[in-house]
Design a protein around this motif. Structure first.
Motif, PDB file in Angstrom:
ATOM      1  N   GLY A  92       0.840  -1.194   0.000  1.00  0.00           N
ATOM      2  CA  GLY A  92       0.000   0.000   0.000  1.00  0.00           C
ATOM      3  C   GLY A  92       0.869   1.235   0.000  1.00  0.00           C
ATOM      4  O   GLY A  92       2.027   1.186   0.413  1.00  0.00           O
ATOM      5  N   PRO A  93       0.332   2.369  -0.437  1.00  0.00           N
ATOM      6  CA  PRO A  93       1.149   3.580  -0.590  1.00  0.00           C
ATOM      7  C   PRO A  93       1.678   4.159   0.709  1.00  0.00           C
ATOM      8  O   PRO A  93       2.671   4.888   0.706  1.00  0.00           O
ATOM      9  N   THR A  94       1.045   3.853   1.848  1.00  0.00           N
ATOM     10  CA  THR A  94       1.511   4.405   3.127  1.00  0.00           C
ATOM     11  C   THR A  94       2.300   3.393   3.949  1.00  0.00           C
ATOM     12  O   THR A  94       2.705   3.686   5.070  1.00  0.00           O
ATOM     13  N   SER A  95       2.509   2.213   3.417  1.00  0.00           N
ATOM     14  CA  SER A  95       3.315   1.169   4.059  1.00  0.00           C
ATOM     15  C   SER A  95       4.689   1.189   3.390  1.00  0.00           C
ATOM     16  O   SER A  95       4.821   0.816   2.232  1.00  0.00           O
ATOM     17  N   ILE A  96       5.701   1.654   4.127  1.00  0.00           N
ATOM     18  CA  ILE A  96       7.009   1.916   3.534  1.00  0.00           C
ATOM     19  C   ILE A  96       8.080   1.017   4.168  1.00  0.00           C
ATOM     20  O   ILE A  96       8.199   0.943   5.398  1.00  0.00           O
ATOM     21  N   VAL A  97       8.849   0.359   3.322  1.00  0.00           N
ATOM     22  CA  VAL A  97       9.952  -0.486   3.780  1.00  0.00           C
ATOM     23  C   VAL A  97      11.260   0.076   3.238  1.00  0.00           C
ATOM     24  O   VAL A  97      11.400   0.313   2.032  1.00  0.00           O
ATOM     25  N   SER A  98      12.205   0.297   4.145  1.00  0.00           N
ATOM     26  CA  SER A  98      13.540   0.773   3.781  1.00  0.00           C
ATOM     27  C   SER A  98      14.565  -0.265   4.212  1.00  0.00           C
ATOM     28  O   SER A  98      14.498  -0.788   5.331  1.00  0.00           O
ATOM     29  N   VAL A  99      15.512  -0.556   3.337  1.00  0.00           N
ATOM     30  CA  VAL A  99      16.580  -1.512   3.629  1.00  0.00           C
ATOM     31  C   VAL A  99      17.917  -0.829   3.391  1.00  0.00           C
ATOM     32  O   VAL A  99      18.101  -0.148   2.380  1.00  0.00           O
ATOM     33  N   ARG A 100      18.834  -1.026   4.341  1.00  0.00           N
ATOM     34  CA  ARG A 100      20.172  -0.451   4.204  1.00  0.00           C
ATOM     35  C   ARG A 100      21.206  -1.505   4.552  1.00  0.00           C
ATOM     36  O   ARG A 100      21.024  -2.279   5.498  1.00  0.00           O
ATOM     37  N   LEU A 101      22.288  -1.565   3.790  1.00  0.00           N
ATOM     38  CA  LEU A 101      23.401  -2.474   4.035  1.00  0.00           C
ATOM     39  C   LEU A 101      24.623  -1.665   4.450  1.00  0.00           C
ATOM     40  O   LEU A 101      24.972  -0.683   3.799  1.00  0.00           O
ATOM     41  N   LEU A 102      25.281  -2.108   5.519  1.00  0.00           N
ATOM     42  CA  LEU A 102      26.464  -1.436   6.037  1.00  0.00           C
ATOM     43  C   LEU A 102      27.614  -2.428   6.135  1.00  0.00           C
ATOM     44  O   LEU A 102      27.436  -3.551   6.622  1.00  0.00           O
ATOM     45  N   GLU A 103      28.775  -2.033   5.665  1.00  0.00           N
ATOM     46  CA  GLU A 103      29.950  -2.887   5.781  1.00  0.00           C
ATOM     47  C   GLU A 103      30.483  -2.825   7.209  1.00  0.00           C
ATOM     48  O   GLU A 103      30.685  -1.750   7.760  1.00  0.00           O
ATOM     49  N   ASP A 104      30.712  -3.992   7.804  1.00  0.00           N
ATOM     50  CA  ASP A 104      31.247  -4.073   9.160  1.00  0.00           C
ATOM     51  C   ASP A 104      32.476  -4.975   9.147  1.00  0.00           C
ATOM     52  O   ASP A 104      32.484  -6.056   9.729  1.00  0.00           O
ATOM     53  N   GLY A 105      33.487  -4.545   8.405  1.00  0.00           N
ATOM     54  CA  GLY A 105      34.655  -5.389   8.194  1.00  0.00           C
ATOM     55  C   GLY A 105      34.637  -5.937   6.788  1.00  0.00           C
ATOM     56  O   GLY A 105      33.641  -5.808   6.052  1.00  0.00           O
ATOM     57  N   PRO A 106      35.707  -6.595   6.360  1.00  0.00           N
ATOM     58  CA  PRO A 106      35.823  -7.046   4.962  1.00  0.00           C
ATOM     59  C   PRO A 106      34.816  -8.114   4.550  1.00  0.00           C
ATOM     60  O   PRO A 106      34.448  -8.195   3.378  1.00  0.00           O
ATOM     61  N   ASP A 107      34.376  -8.926   5.500  1.00  0.00           N
ATOM     62  CA  ASP A 107      33.480 -10.034   5.142  1.00  0.00           C
ATOM     63  C   ASP A 107      32.224 -10.066   6.011  1.00  0.00           C
ATOM     64  O   ASP A 107      31.624 -11.127   6.196  1.00  0.00           O
ATOM     65  N   THR A 108      31.801  -8.923   6.527  1.00  0.00           N
ATOM     66  CA  THR A 108      30.605  -8.853   7.362  1.00  0.00           C
ATOM     67  C   THR A 108      29.731  -7.694   6.910  1.00  0.00           C
ATOM     68  O   THR A 108      30.215  -6.587   6.694  1.00  0.00           O
ATOM     69  N   THR A 109      28.448  -7.978   6.762  1.00  0.00           N
ATOM     70  CA  THR A 109      27.484  -6.964   6.341  1.00  0.00           C
ATOM     71  C   THR A 109      26.365  -6.881   7.359  1.00  0.00           C
ATOM     72  O   THR A 109      25.829  -7.908   7.794  1.00  0.00           O
ATOM     73  N   VAL A 110      26.006  -5.674   7.747  1.00  0.00           N
ATOM     74  CA  VAL A 110      24.865  -5.445   8.623  1.00  0.00           C
ATOM     75  C   VAL A 110      23.686  -4.990   7.777  1.00  0.00           C
ATOM     76  O   VAL A 110      23.802  -4.032   7.002  1.00  0.00           O
ATOM     77  N   LEU A 111      22.572  -5.695   7.897  1.00  0.00           N
ATOM     78  CA  LEU A 111      21.347  -5.319   7.205  1.00  0.00           C
ATOM     79  C   LEU A 111      20.422  -4.644   8.204  1.00  0.00           C
ATOM     80  O   LEU A 111      20.144  -5.193   9.271  1.00  0.00           O
ATOM     81  N   GLU A 112      19.953  -3.463   7.863  1.00  0.00           N
ATOM     82  CA  GLU A 112      18.965  -2.747   8.666  1.00  0.00           C
ATOM     83  C   GLU A 112      17.689  -2.601   7.856  1.00  0.00           C
ATOM     84  O   GLU A 112      17.731  -2.163   6.700  1.00  0.00           O
ATOM     85  N   LEU A 113      16.567  -2.973   8.446  1.00  0.00           N
ATOM     86  CA  LEU A 113      15.269  -2.901   7.777  1.00  0.00           C
ATOM     87  C   LEU A 113      14.308  -2.119   8.657  1.00  0.00           C
ATOM     88  O   LEU A 113      14.224  -2.368   9.859  1.00  0.00           O
TER      89      LEU A 113
END
Length: 210
Positions: A92-113
């Motif tokens: 729906g137009p008012t239901s918003i999902v944002s995803v962000r990926l952050l590097e936490d070292g050479p082989d680690t990724t943090v996903l924030e939703l």
């Protein structure tokens, strides 16, 4: 599957926020993966890979385009900044999902939703129980995909005893967060637990074990 380990790996938050159009309820998750940012980005944006760990997806998958998850929600692609972030409407137009990926070292990724909906739809912070357990399942499935643990149809997992137990514990994890957040009354959380159990884990007891 290490159910307790997967659930513990997820950081959860619920809050009520002001916005230009009125108050919203925000559901936030954060999880680390032992994978490079480029690999995680590919896993969450490439249709062939998405189908392997989540469900089939179709649409015009680009900025300004649309997407549709088979048998689930669809929406508009509002923002896209490869390989680190995207924002979409979700169901729906008012239901918003944002995803962000952050590097936490050479082989680690943090996903924030973050998933936000108007207070009129969520009702209170207890509304987090209607979407939070589903997002727990998503970030868990992504972890299993990145570690080559999936075998067969990912949609079938939710109906297994193991999948139902994961969802049961997830519902109670979100209930605890909603209570601690002060964004909902006890009665609202109790009602949301009952509804969420029927939605995500209908074949398990509603009360916590142990």
């Amino acid at each position: 599957m290490d159910i307790a380990g997967h659930l513990k790996a997820i950081h959860r938050e619920v809050s009520r926020l002001p916005s230009t159009s009125g108050e919203t309820v925000a559901v936030r998750l954060r999880r680390s993966y032992d994978a490079e940012v480029a690999d995680v980005w590919d896993a969450i944006t490439d249709p062939a890979r998405i189908a392997r760990w989540l469900m089939p997806i179709s649409g015009d998958l680009r900025l300004g385009g649309t997407f549709q998850l088979e048998g689930n929600a669809g929406g508009d692609i509002l923002e896209c900044s490869p390989p680190s972030a995207f924002k979409v409407t979700f169901g729906g137009p008012t239901s918003i999902v944002s995803v962000r990926l952050l590097e936490d070292g050479p082989d680690t990724t943090v996903l924030e939703l973050e998933h936000t909906v108007p207070i009129e739809i969520a009702g209170s912070g207890a509304g987090s129980l209607y979407v939070g357990p589903g997002w727990d399942g998503v970030v868990m499935a992504l972890a299993r995909h990145l570690h080559n643990e999936f075998d067969g149809d990912p949609l079938a997992f939710g109906a297994t005893a193991e999948g139902q137990e994961f969802s049961r514990q997830s519902v109670h994890a979100w209930a605890a967060v909603a209570r601690e957040s002060g964004t909902a009354t006890e009665a609202e959380v109790d009602a949301a637990v009952e509804a969420a159990m029927g939605q995500f884990a209908p074949d398990t007891p509603t009360t916590p074990r142990g």
